[in-house]
Scaffold this motif. Structure first.
Motif, PDB file in Angstrom:
ATOM      1  N   ARG A 172       0.831  -1.209   0.000  1.00 34.02           N
ATOM      2  CA  ARG A 172       0.000   0.000   0.000  1.00 34.02           C
ATOM      3  C   ARG A 172       0.866   1.259   0.000  1.00 34.02           C
ATOM      4  NH1 ARG A 172      -4.409   1.634   4.683  1.00 34.02           N
ATOM      5  NH2 ARG A 172      -5.489   3.285   3.502  1.00 34.02           N
ATOM      6  N   LEU A 173       1.924   1.251   0.805  1.00 32.83           N
ATOM      7  CA  LEU A 173       2.825   2.402   0.863  1.00 32.83           C
ATOM      8  C   LEU A 173       3.625   2.532  -0.424  1.00 32.83           C
ATOM      9  CD1 LEU A 173       4.228   2.113   4.510  1.00 32.83           C
ATOM     10  CD2 LEU A 173       2.300   3.465   3.685  1.00 32.83           C
ATOM     11  N   TYR A 174       4.029   1.393  -0.974  1.00 26.84           N
ATOM     12  CA  TYR A 174       4.837   1.419  -2.195  1.00 26.84           C
ATOM     13  C   TYR A 174       4.043   1.992  -3.366  1.00 26.84           C
ATOM     14  CZ  TYR A 174       7.663  -0.239  -6.114  1.00 26.84           C
ATOM     15  OH  TYR A 174       8.407  -0.305  -7.262  1.00 26.84           O
ATOM     16  N   LYS A 175       2.793   1.578  -3.502  1.00 23.44           N
ATOM     17  CA  LYS A 175       1.976   2.095  -4.594  1.00 23.44           C
ATOM     18  C   LYS A 175       1.722   3.590  -4.431  1.00 23.44           C
ATOM     19  CE  LYS A 175      -0.379  -2.164  -5.949  1.00 23.44           C
ATOM     20  NZ  LYS A 175      -1.684  -2.833  -6.172  1.00 23.44           N
ATOM     21  N   ASN A 176       1.564   4.032  -3.187  1.00 26.01           N
ATOM     22  CA  ASN A 176       1.376   5.464  -2.973  1.00 26.01           C
ATOM     23  C   ASN A 176       2.657   6.230  -3.296  1.00 26.01           C
ATOM     24  OD1 ASN A 176      -0.578   7.441  -2.176  1.00 26.01           O
ATOM     25  ND2 ASN A 176       0.614   7.804  -0.329  1.00 26.01           N
ATOM     26  N   PHE A 177       3.800   5.647  -2.953  1.00 28.40           N
ATOM     27  CA  PHE A 177       5.085   6.272  -3.295  1.00 28.40           C
ATOM     28  C   PHE A 177       5.250   6.384  -4.807  1.00 28.40           C
ATOM     29  CE2 PHE A 177       9.431   5.448  -4.737  1.00 28.40           C
ATOM     30  CZ  PHE A 177      10.064   6.593  -4.279  1.00 28.40           C
ATOM     31  N   LEU A 178       4.816   5.365  -5.544  1.00 25.68           N
ATOM     32  CA  LEU A 178       4.941   5.400  -7.001  1.00 25.68           C
ATOM     33  C   LEU A 178       4.125   6.534  -7.614  1.00 25.68           C
ATOM     34  CD1 LEU A 178       4.922   1.645  -8.098  1.00 25.68           C
ATOM     35  CD2 LEU A 178       6.862   3.210  -7.945  1.00 25.68           C
ATOM     36  N   LEU A 179       3.014   6.894  -6.980  1.00 22.07           N
ATOM     37  CA  LEU A 179       2.239   8.041  -7.460  1.00 22.07           C
ATOM     38  C   LEU A 179       3.071   9.314  -7.386  1.00 22.07           C
ATOM     39  CD1 LEU A 179      -1.227   7.360  -5.765  1.00 22.07           C
ATOM     40  CD2 LEU A 179      -0.627   6.987  -8.160  1.00 22.07           C
ATOM     41  N   LEU A 180       3.778   9.489  -6.266  1.00 24.40           N
ATOM     42  CA  LEU A 180       4.655  10.654  -6.113  1.00 24.40           C
ATOM     43  C   LEU A 180       5.801  10.590  -7.117  1.00 24.40           C
ATOM     44  CD1 LEU A 180       5.510  13.189  -4.477  1.00 24.40           C
ATOM     45  CD2 LEU A 180       6.829  11.645  -3.009  1.00 24.40           C
TER      46      LEU A 180
END
Length: 218
Positions: free
Chosen positions: A37-45
């Motif tokens: 979940r954190l990794y996918k959110n980081f990829l958005l950034l």
């Protein structure tokens, strides 16, 4: 800049090092290490900042704007509203500024950060340090203008050591395989000769669907 360990150097890392992680290292290093979940959110950034970094990606700025909005929204859900600081909120205004001023590199303050060390070394007083620093910088600038011989251009260098020999030449990503004895690329008649090993295959690590939904390519 060679990457440093995050766990022991986080409080001392420069802004350019954080940029390096967001743009290049993070997607590879955090995959499989950071919770999904954190990794996918980081990829958005990562995707948004990468697109905003240059005018040549301007066709993706609308999608980058959506990704930033989703990133900030998810950040508040995951960590709570208290993490939405001024700096995080400022991300929501990046789209406005890149459309007005161009890609992030057009108005980056990284050159000023890199010069801070030189300025600090010039300060020799404890009172009125800011005024003293300005005078010292102006003095050095005047010396450079009066004596052009003080200006020098560092030679372009590269390495064939594994881990340091990957670079972009135009649009091609290559591994440098040959180097002169002093490690300097020697140019003659505006041409540079390199022995290189090309990557035979390139695959994206993720795919961005409509609505900023991330799909793992693996």
């Amino acid at each position: 800049r060679r990457p440093r360990r995050i766990d022991s150097n986080l409080m001392h890392m420069k802004a350019t090092e954080f940029r390096q992680f967001v743009l290049y290292l993070g997607p590879a290093l955090f995959k499989g290490f950071m919770p999904a979940r954190l990794y996918k959110n980081f990829l958005l950034l990562h995707f948004a900042i990468y697109c905003y970094s240059s005018n040549k990606f301007s066709q993706h700025w609308d999608k980058a704007k959506s990704c930033i909005e989703v990133f900030v929204e998810q950040l508040a859900i995951i960590f709570g509203p208290k993490v939405i600081s001024f700096n995080v909120h400022a991300l929501l205004h990046l789209d406005q500024f890149v459309r007005k001023l161009g890609g992030l590199n057009n108005f980056s303050t990284f050159p000023f950060e890199n010069f801070l060390g030189a300025v600090k070394r010039k300060v020799k007083v404890t009172r009125h340090a800011a005024a003293h620093a300005v005078k010292q910088v102006l003095r050095v600038r005047l010396m450079m203008l009066e004596n052009a011989s003080l200006l020098s251009i560092r030679p372009l260098k590269y390495s064939r050591n594994k881990g340091d020999n990957c670079c972009f030449i135009g649009e091609r990503c290559v591994l440098l395989d040959d180097v002169s004895l002093d490690g300097t690329i020697k140019a003659k008649e505006n041409r540079i000769s390199l022995k290189e090993e090309k990557f035979s295959k390139k695959n994206g690590s993720y795919q961005l669907e409509a609505g900023c939904t991330l799909v793992d390519r693996n």
